[in-house]
Motif scaffolding. Structure first.
Motif, PDB file in Angstrom:
ATOM      1  N   SER B 137       0.857  -1.191   0.000  1.00  0.00           N
ATOM      2  CA  SER B 137       0.000   0.000   0.000  1.00  0.00           C
ATOM      3  C   SER B 137       0.895   1.243   0.000  1.00  0.00           C
ATOM      4  O   SER B 137       2.112   1.144   0.249  1.00  0.00           O
ATOM      5  N   GLY B 139       1.088   3.598   2.151  1.00  0.00           N
ATOM      6  CA  GLY B 139       1.684   3.811   3.474  1.00  0.00           C
ATOM      7  C   GLY B 139       2.859   2.883   3.719  1.00  0.00           C
ATOM      8  O   GLY B 139       3.880   3.285   4.277  1.00  0.00           O
ATOM      9  N   ARG B 142       5.846   4.093   1.864  1.00  0.00           N
ATOM     10  CA  ARG B 142       6.453   5.240   2.567  1.00  0.00           C
ATOM     11  C   ARG B 142       7.339   4.753   3.716  1.00  0.00           C
ATOM     12  O   ARG B 142       8.407   5.303   3.969  1.00  0.00           O
ATOM     13  N   ARG B 143       6.859   3.721   4.409  1.00  0.00           N
ATOM     14  CA  ARG B 143       7.624   3.226   5.562  1.00  0.00           C
ATOM     15  C   ARG B 143       8.936   2.574   5.121  1.00  0.00           C
ATOM     16  O   ARG B 143       9.989   2.782   5.723  1.00  0.00           O
ATOM     17  N   THR B 163       5.304  12.057   4.454  1.00  0.00           N
ATOM     18  CA  THR B 163       3.967  11.481   4.713  1.00  0.00           C
ATOM     19  C   THR B 163       2.943  11.880   3.654  1.00  0.00           C
ATOM     20  O   THR B 163       1.743  11.698   3.865  1.00  0.00           O
ATOM     21  N   ILE B 166      -0.610   9.570   2.507  1.00  0.00           N
ATOM     22  CA  ILE B 166      -0.766   8.273   3.184  1.00  0.00           C
ATOM     23  C   ILE B 166      -1.910   8.315   4.191  1.00  0.00           C
ATOM     24  O   ILE B 166      -2.372   9.384   4.595  1.00  0.00           O
ATOM     25  N   ASP B 167      -2.322   7.131   4.627  1.00  0.00           N
ATOM     26  CA  ASP B 167      -3.438   7.003   5.557  1.00  0.00           C
ATOM     27  C   ASP B 167      -2.995   7.379   6.980  1.00  0.00           C
ATOM     28  O   ASP B 167      -1.811   7.334   7.292  1.00  0.00           O
ATOM     29  N   GLN B 169      -3.158   5.866   9.766  1.00  0.00           N
ATOM     30  CA  GLN B 169      -2.476   4.795  10.519  1.00  0.00           C
ATOM     31  C   GLN B 169      -0.976   4.769  10.186  1.00  0.00           C
ATOM     32  O   GLN B 169      -0.134   4.711  11.091  1.00  0.00           O
ATOM     33  N   SER B 170      -0.667   4.831   8.903  1.00  0.00           N
ATOM     34  CA  SER B 170       0.743   4.836   8.502  1.00  0.00           C
ATOM     35  C   SER B 170       1.434   6.101   8.986  1.00  0.00           C
ATOM     36  O   SER B 170       2.607   6.081   9.383  1.00  0.00           O
ATOM     37  N   ARG B 171       0.689   7.220   8.955  1.00  0.00           N
ATOM     38  CA  ARG B 171       1.268   8.486   9.426  1.00  0.00           C
ATOM     39  C   ARG B 171       1.645   8.370  10.909  1.00  0.00           C
ATOM     40  O   ARG B 171       2.746   8.756  11.304  1.00  0.00           O
TER      41      ARG B 171
END
Lengths: 381, 306
Positions: B137, B139, B142-143, B163, B166-167, B169-171
Motif C-alpha cells: 500500500s 503507506g 512510505r515506511r 507522509t 498516506i493514511d 495509521q501509517s502516518r
C-alpha cells in the motif's frame, strides 16, 4: 558499489519478461522467417512460359533442351491461343512469351535458319534479360554444332575441330572462401547485429526512469560517484548483449548449420559489439530529453545502420553512395568482422580494424556519458 | 556543542529564477527540526543542497562541522535522506530494496542482514519483507522508503515531506518511528507543509516562504513571538462585533467573534464588564490557543497553500 548496482539491474532485467521477447524471441523469429525465405534462393528456378505452334519433334527437342539448362524451366502456355497470350502481354498481365512458330521443324530439318519468337512487354527489360541471355547462349550452341558438322564434312578430324572451335578466352572459376557464403551467413549475423542495438531502448528507459522517479537523486545522497552509477547501469546491458548474441549465433549454428569460424575471434567481436552498442546506448540515455525522443533515435540508429551497414542486404548489392555511408556505421564493421571470420576464416589478427572501431564507439559513448552526467542528473530538479 | 547543520547565506537559482535567497539555518544536535513552508517555497531545493545532490550558487553549508563542498563523502556517511518521492524498485521485494540501499552505503554480510531485520521491525513490515514493493500500500511504501535511509545508522535524517498521500495509521506509525529515532539521539530535519505535523513532532521550526527563512526558533518561542493573540467571545443576542479598546480586528466565527488584540486578558476583562452592564448572557469568553497557522499567517501574510 558498482557490483551492487549491477546485481540490482540484473535482478530487474530477469523480472522484465517483455525484454526477453524483444531481445531474444523477436530476433529468432526474424532469423527463422528470413532464412526460410532466402536460404532456397540459390536453387531457385526461372520459369519461362512457351507456346509451341509447330508441335513437331524438332520443336519438342528444342523446348526440352532449353528446360535442361540449370536454373531454367519451360512451362507450356495454357491460357488459350497464341493471340490470347499476346493479348496478356499487351494488357500487362504477362511479361513475355517464348513462341516456337509453325514451320520450325521443317526449316530445321532443311538446315535453314529457324526463327524463335520472343513476344515481350517493352517495359519488362529486367525480366526478359535472363531469357534473352539464355536464348543467345542456345543459339550460339546451335551455331557451334553447325560449324562442327561443316568442318567434319570437310574431312577435319575431331582433334582439329576442337582446336579450331576452341574459344579465344575461357573462364576459370576459383572459390577462395573457406566456407560457402549463403543466405544464412548474411541473415544470422545481420539480424544478430541489428537486434543488439535495440538494447539501447532498455538503457534509455532504465536511466530515464531512475531520474524521473527520484531514484538517481536518492542515490546521489549515498557515497556513490557518477562513474559507479554509469558503469553499474552499463555492465548488465553488456552481459545481456553477450547472452543475446550467443543465443542467436548458436541458434544459427544448430538450426541452419552456420559455421562460426574461429571461436575466439567471434567471441571478441561479440564483446566489442556489446561494448559498442551499450556505450552508444548509455550516451544516448544521457543526451535525449525524453523517452520518446530516445526510442526514435534508437530506431534511426538501429534500422538506418542495418540498411546502410549491409545487415539486410549484402553490402556489395548496395549503391556506391550508401556503401560509403555504411563505412561510418558500427553495424557495417560488426557484420564485416563476423563474415570475415565465418566465411573467410579470419582469426583475431584479421579483424583488427573491426575491433578497434567497435571498441572506439563504445569508449566514446562512455566518455560522453561521463561528461554529460552532471547535467543529466540536474534535470531531476 | 557543534551544530548538526549550519547554513549561511545560501542562494540557488534555476535559469535565473531564484529558488533560495540567502538562507540561514542552524539545527542543534538531537532536535527534531521542522522546515515548514508551502509548495514551491524552496524546501525540496534546500533538502537537495543539504544532501549534496545539487550545489549552491553562493553561501556555506556545514554538516557536523564539515563543509559540504569539500567533505561530501564523509557527510554522506552521517546523513540519511528520505526523498519526497517513493524511490523504490517496484519489481524487487522490500528486503531486496533494503539490501540494495544498505550495500550502496557499504554495509555487507551479516551486519547488513541484522540491520535490515532491525529497520523492518521498526517500520512494522517484517512479515511483508519478501513481497514485491508493487504489492504494498502507499503507506507501506512510505515506511520502507524511510527504512532505506536508516540502514547505515545516520546521525541526521533529512526527511522531505515523508507522509504525502498516506493514511492516518501509517502516518502515526511514521511519527512513532521519528520520535523513537529522536530518543536514540538522531537529529531529524523534517520538511512539510502540514502545520499539525510540525506541531506534533518538532521542537524547533523554520518557516520558509518564497525561498527565504522568514523565522526560526523553538516552537513555543515562535508561538509566543508571532502567534496572533486573540479572544473568542460569544453572547446571546449579540450580532454586531463587540467594541472594546485594544481589539485590532474582529472576525465572526460561527455564532461568536474572534477578537485579535495585543493584550487578550485586558480585552476579556473589559468585555466581561461591558456585557455584565448590558445584561447580556455570556455563552463563551476565552483565550484562543496560538497556532502555527496564525504564526505563518502573521509572518507571510498568507495561509499555507496545501
Amino acid at each position: 558499489m558498482i557490483s551492487t548496482i549491477i546485481r540490482k539491474e540484473i535482478l530487474l532485467t530477469l523480472k522484465d519478461k517483455g525484454a526477453f521477447f524483444w531481445l531474444f524471441a523477436l530476433p529468432v523469429l526474424f532469423i527463422v522467417i528470413f532464412s526460410s525465405i532466402f536460404s532456397g534462393a540459390g536453387s531457385m528456378t526461372y520459369k519461362i512460359p512457351y507456346y509451341d505452334a509447330d508441335g513437331s519433334t524438332a520443336s519438342g527437342q528444342f523446348v526440352e533442351q532449353l528446360g535442361e539448362i540449370k536454373g531454367f524451366a519451360l512451362e507450356a502456355y495454357e491460357g488459350g491461343s497464341l493471340e490470347d497470350g499476346i493479348k496478356e502481354i499487351r494488357d500487362g498481365s504477362r511479361s513475355y512469351l517464348l513462341v516456337v512458330p509453325a514451320g520450325y521443324g521443317q526449316l530445321a530439318a532443311a538446315g535453314q535458319t529457324a526463327e524463335i519468337e520472343l513476344y515481350r512487354d517493352t517495359v519488362a527489360d529486367e525480366a526478359v534479360a535472363p531469357v534473352m541471355a539464355l536464348l543467345e547462349s542456345v543459339s550460339a550452341g546451335y551455331q557451334d554444332y553447325k560449324l562442327r558438322s561443316i568442318l567434319a564434312g570437310m574431312g577435319q578430324n575431331e582433334e582439329a575441330i576442337n582446336s579450331i572451335m576452341e574459344p579465344a578466352i575461357s573462364i576459370k572459376e576459383v572459390k577462395e572462401n573457406a566456407t560457402k557464403a549463403n543466405a544464412v551467413t548474411q541473415i544470422v549475423p545481420g539480424y544478430t547485429v541489428m537486434f543488439v542495438f535495440f538494447i539501447m531502448i532498455n538503457m534509455i528507459q532504465n536511466l530515464l526512469k531512475d531520474r524521473r522517479s527520484g531514484m538517481l537523486s536518492r542515490l546521489q545522497g549515498t557515497p556513490m560517484k557518477p562513474i559507479h552509477y554509469l558503469v553499474g547501469m552499463w555492465v548488465p546491458n553488456v552481459l545481456v548483449v553477450l547472452v543475446q548474441s550467443t543465443v542467436l549465433l548458436t541458434f544459427g549454428q544448430l538450426v541452419y548449420g552456420l559455421q562460426l569460424g574461429h571461436p575466439l575471434a567471434i567471441a571478441v567481436i561479440v564483446l566489442a559489439l556489446a561494448l559498442c552498442a551499450t556505450g552508444i546506448g548509455l550516451m544516448l540515455a544521457l543526451l535525449v530529453s525524453s523517452e520518446n525522443m530516445g526510442i526514435a533515435m534508437v530506431q534511426i540508429i538501429a534500422m538506418g545502420g542495418a540498411i546502410v551497414g549491409g545487415l539486410w542486404f549484402p553490402y556489395d548489392f548496395l549503391p556506391k553512395a550508401v556503401q560509403t555511408i555504411g563505412l561510418f556505421t558500427p553495424q557495417y564493421w560488426a557484420q564485416k568482422g563476423m563474415q570475415d571470420v565465418m566465411i573467410r576464416g579470419a582469426d583475431i589478427g584479421g579483424i583488427g580494424w573491426t575491433l578497434l572501431i567497435l571498441f572506439a564507439f563504445g569508449l566514446a559513448g562512455l566518455g560522453v556519458a561521463l561528461l554529460r552526467f552532471k547535467k543529466f542528473a540536474l534535470k531531476t530538479t | 556543542m557543534t551544530d548538526v547543520l549550519n547554513v549561511r547565506g545560501v542562494t540557488k537559482s534555476y535559469g535565473g529564477h531564484p529558488a533560495l535567497k540567502g538562507v540561514e539555518l542552524k539545527v542543534k544536535p538531537g532536535s527534531c527540526f521542522g522546515l515548514l513552508g508551502p509548495n514551491g517555497a524552496g524546501k525540496s531545493t534546500l533538502m537537495k543542497l543539504l544532501t549534496g545532490i545539487i550545489d549552491a550558487d553562493q553561501g556555506v553549508i556545514e554538516l557536523f562541522g564539515l563543509n559540504i563542498r569539500k567533505e561530501l563523502p564523509a557527510i554522506h556517511r552521517l546523513i540519511g535522506y528520505v526523498p519526497q518521492d517513493i524511490t523504490l524498485y517496484e519489481k524487487l521485494s522490500g528486503r531486496q530494496n533494503l539490501t540494495f540501499f544498505g550495500q550502496m552505503h557499504g554495509i555487507r554480510g551479516s551486519e547488513l542482514k541484522k540491520r535490515i531485520a532491525h529497520v523492518l521491525e521498526a517500520v512494522g513490515l517484517t512479515e511483508r519483507a519478501g513481497d514485491e514493493i508493487a504489492s504494498y500500500s502507499g503507506g507501506m511504501k512510505r515506511r520502507i522508503n524511510i527504512a532505506a535511509a536508516l540502514l547505515h545508522q545516520p546521525k541526521l535524517v533529512i526527511m522531505d515531506e515523508p507522509t504525502v498521500g498516506i493514511d492516518p495509521q501509517s502516518r502515526n506509525h511514521i511519527f512513532e518511528m521519528i520520535r523513537k529515532l529522536q530518543r536514540e539521539g538522531v537529529t531529524i530535519l523534517y520538511s512539510t507543509h502540514y502545520m499539525e505535523e510540525v506541531e506534533a513532532l518538532c521542537d524547533e521550526v523554520a518557516i520558509i516562504d518564497h525561498g527565504q527563512i522568514v523565522s526560526q526558533g523553538g516552537l513555543r518561542e515562535l508561538l509566543e513571538l508571532h502567534a496572533v493573540k486573540a479572544v473568542y467571545a460569544e453572547a446571546a443576542g449579540v450580532s454586531e462585533p463587540p467594541v472594546v479598546e485594544g481589539v485590532v480586528r474582529a472576525t465572526q466565527e460561527g455564532s461568536g467573534w474572534v477578537l485579535e488584540c495585543d493584550h487578550p486578558l485586558k480585552v476579556m476583562s473589559e468585555l466581561s464588564a461591558q456585557w455584565a452592564d448590558d445584561g447580556v448572557i455570556v455563552k463563551a469568553l476565552e483565550l484562543m490557543q496560538p497556532t502555527l497557522d496564525s504564526v505563518f499567517l502573521k509572518l507571510t501574510g498568507t495561509t499555507l497553500r496545501d
